[in-house]
Design an enzyme around this catalytic site. Structure first.
Site, PDB file in Angstrom:
ATOM      1  N   VAL A  68       0.658  -2.468 -45.362  1.00 43.62           N
ATOM      2  CA  VAL A  68       0.177  -2.089 -46.525  1.00 43.62           C
ATOM      3  C   VAL A  68      -0.723  -0.425 -46.482  1.00 43.62           C
ATOM      4  O   VAL A  68      -1.642   0.393 -45.683  1.00 43.62           O
ATOM      5  CB  VAL A  68      -1.169  -2.847 -46.405  1.00 43.62           C
ATOM      6  CG1 VAL A  68      -1.370  -2.896 -48.600  1.00 43.62           C
ATOM      7  CG2 VAL A  68      -0.036  -4.413 -46.583  1.00 43.62           C
ATOM      8  N   ALA A 113      -5.535   2.133 -45.194  1.00 40.81           N
ATOM      9  CA  ALA A 113      -4.083   1.248 -45.025  1.00 40.81           C
ATOM     10  C   ALA A 113      -4.732   0.250 -43.440  1.00 40.81           C
ATOM     11  O   ALA A 113      -5.973   0.194 -43.745  1.00 40.81           O
ATOM     12  CB  ALA A 113      -3.021   2.240 -44.279  1.00 40.81           C
ATOM     13  N   LYS A 114      -4.337  -0.801 -43.839  1.00 37.75           N
ATOM     14  CA  LYS A 114      -3.739  -1.957 -42.746  1.00 37.75           C
ATOM     15  C   LYS A 114      -2.801  -2.121 -42.606  1.00 37.75           C
ATOM     16  O   LYS A 114      -1.498  -2.091 -43.053  1.00 37.75           O
ATOM     17  CB  LYS A 114      -4.788  -3.008 -43.302  1.00 37.75           C
ATOM     18  CG  LYS A 114      -5.506  -3.286 -41.898  1.00 37.75           C
ATOM     19  CD  LYS A 114      -6.474  -2.825 -41.448  1.00 37.75           C
ATOM     20  CE  LYS A 114      -7.194  -3.597 -40.165  1.00 37.75           C
ATOM     21  NZ  LYS A 114      -8.384  -2.143 -39.797  1.00 37.75           N
ATOM     22  N   GLY A 115      -2.091  -2.604 -40.548  1.00 37.73           N
ATOM     23  CA  GLY A 115      -1.348  -3.258 -41.235  1.00 37.73           C
ATOM     24  C   GLY A 115      -1.055  -4.336 -40.105  1.00 37.73           C
ATOM     25  O   GLY A 115      -2.100  -4.601 -39.298  1.00 37.73           O
ATOM     26  N   ASP A 154      -5.995  -2.713 -33.633  1.00 40.00           N
ATOM     27  CA  ASP A 154      -7.527  -3.726 -34.393  1.00 40.00           C
ATOM     28  C   ASP A 154      -7.152  -4.730 -33.480  1.00 40.00           C
ATOM     29  O   ASP A 154      -6.852  -4.738 -32.887  1.00 40.00           O
ATOM     30  CB  ASP A 154      -6.696  -3.737 -36.056  1.00 40.00           C
ATOM     31  CG  ASP A 154      -7.475  -4.532 -37.027  1.00 40.00           C
ATOM     32  OD1 ASP A 154      -8.194  -5.627 -37.116  1.00 40.00           O
ATOM     33  OD2 ASP A 154      -8.963  -3.979 -37.093  1.00 40.00           O
TER      34      ASP A 154
END
Length: 424
Positions: A68, A113-115, A154
């Site tokens: 995202v 952003a992040k995944g 993360d």
């Protein structure tokens, strides 16, 4: 082929709605225009992919993955990838938005952003994780890049995972692209100080808060919930600085010693057995009990929503420092504020990781690497500057540290959005 979808989340509240609620509170406090709020409360892009992976027994499992991008007004998007069985799209969207405010607060030229991948990395072999990671990278390869979107580690991921992403991306491009991910091993373009960076940032924020509140770090009683990368390094740094770590915990439970946990022993046990179970000279407690201990500083360093409206009125810490993202819900925030508990918010407290990720990205682009002392000094300068700015706004406007920190971040992103305008 077996499909692995998102299970029922452990989250008690919708995390994306929580961060949007926080945005609305910030907008009201700082007079952000409603039209800008309409833009900032939505994510620019959300990608969901299927990740078919061959397992060691020959079977094929199809995992679900997300990437995202929330906002790119200030630069390419930046954010970690987490591997966890409870990953959801709304969680990833919430974390992407938090990354936007965090980068802006730190003055970094990034958006958020992040995944995430819905999986349990603890139940997968190294070879299974590598095959899954490489396929996931292939599925999102058109969305990432050093000038587009830069992943990092993360929860549930580490330097090895970043190495696989870097290698897969580079093989497809035909040459090594050092800036495609951060948190890489030192042997392939990682930065000195990156692994401990988040914890160092938490320590710097605690030190700054102690100065403002006339507290001494020496003898400060600290409880740390979560004993992964952030929690272990935080315990070590605080122990070396003279603080008394009275309790620690991992996913299996925690341990309490009011006179101080044997931190070197806890670190050794975790390193050898990957668990804290059986820690000597300490009383076994649950993660829920740890959050309610009588201490000076409570540091939630695991997952979101550990302090909610159900237990916030029982928290006895003087300071809550968010080593994790979103461990305190908005309703819990209000309860803690009424009770006089100082909350050092995630976008400030745990920003050390993205700051040194920025350093690694810069070093990779220049192919010139810094000494560890230089990395840590620059990290301290950036985090402490952000703390001072946040503290000043909080005092001037009579706001919580969270509203002040989010306000600074949101205003900077809003200003960039206004300056760039809308296309077409």
């Amino acid at each position: 082929m077996t499909a692995v979808g998102a299970p029922e989340s452990h989250l008690k509240e919708n995390p994306f709605e929580n961060v949007r609620e926080q945005l609305r509170k910030v907008a009201a406090a700082f007079d952000v225009e409603p039209q800008l709020v309409n833009v900032l409360q939505e994510c620019k892009k959300a990608l969901e992919v299927s990740i078919p992976t061959r397992m060691d027994d020959g079977s094929v499992v199809s995992f679900i993955g997300y990437r995202v991008t929330h906002n790119v007004a200030r630069g390419p998007s930046k954010g970690g990838i987490r591997y966890h069985p409870d990953v959801t799209l709304d969680e990833v969207k919430a974390l992407a938005m938090l990354m936007t405010w965090k980068c802006a607060l730190m003055g970094l030229p990034f958006g958020g952003a992040k995944g995430g991948v819905v999986c349990d990395p603890k139940r997968m072999s190294r070879s299974e994780l590598e095959r899954m990671t490489r396929r996931f990278t292939s599925e999102i390869i058109n969305e990432i890049g050093p000038e587009r979107d830069i992943p990092a580690p993360d929860v549930g991921t580490n330097a090895a995972v970043m190495a696989w992403i870097f290698d897969t991306y580079s093989m497809n491009k035909g040459h090594s692209v050092l800036g495609v991910v951060t948190g890489k091993p030192l042997t392939i373009g990682g930065s000195l100080g990156r692994e401990e960076a988040t914890s160092r940032g938490v320590v710097y924020v605690i030190q700054d808060a102690c100065r403002k509140l006339d507290l001494r770090l020496d003898g400060l009683r600290v409880a740390i919930q979560g004993f992964g990368n952030v929690g272990t390094n935080l315990a070590q740094f605080l122990h070396e600085l003279g603080a008394v770590v009275i309790a620690v915990s991992d996913s299996a439970g925690g341990f309490l010693n009011p006179n101080g946990i044997d931190v070197p022993g806890a670190l050794a046990r975790k390193g050898e057995t990957r668990t804290l179970q059986g820690l000597p000279d300490a009383e076994a407690i649950t993660n829920e009990e740890l959050v309610l201990l009588d201490c000076d500083v409570l540091a939630p360093c695991a997952l979101e929503q550990v302090i909610t409206r159900a237990n916030a009125d029982q928290v006895r810490a003087r300071i809550v420092v968010e080593g994790a993202n979103g461990p305190v819900t908005p309703e819990a925030d209000e309860i803690l504020e009424e009770r006089g508990v100082v909350v050092l918010p995630d976008v400030l407290a745990n920003a050390g990781g993205v700051v040194v990720s920025y350093f690694e990205w810069v070093q990779g682009l220049q192919e010139y690497f810094w000494k560890e002392e230089e990395v840590n000094q620059r990290l301290n300068e950036i985090v402490s500057r952000a703390f001072e700015e946040t503290w000043e706004v909080a005092q001037q406007r009579s706001l919580t540290m969270r509203l002040a920190a989010y306000g600074l971040g949101v205003q900077r992103v809003a200003a960039a959005t206004t300056t760039r305008g809308l296309y077409p």
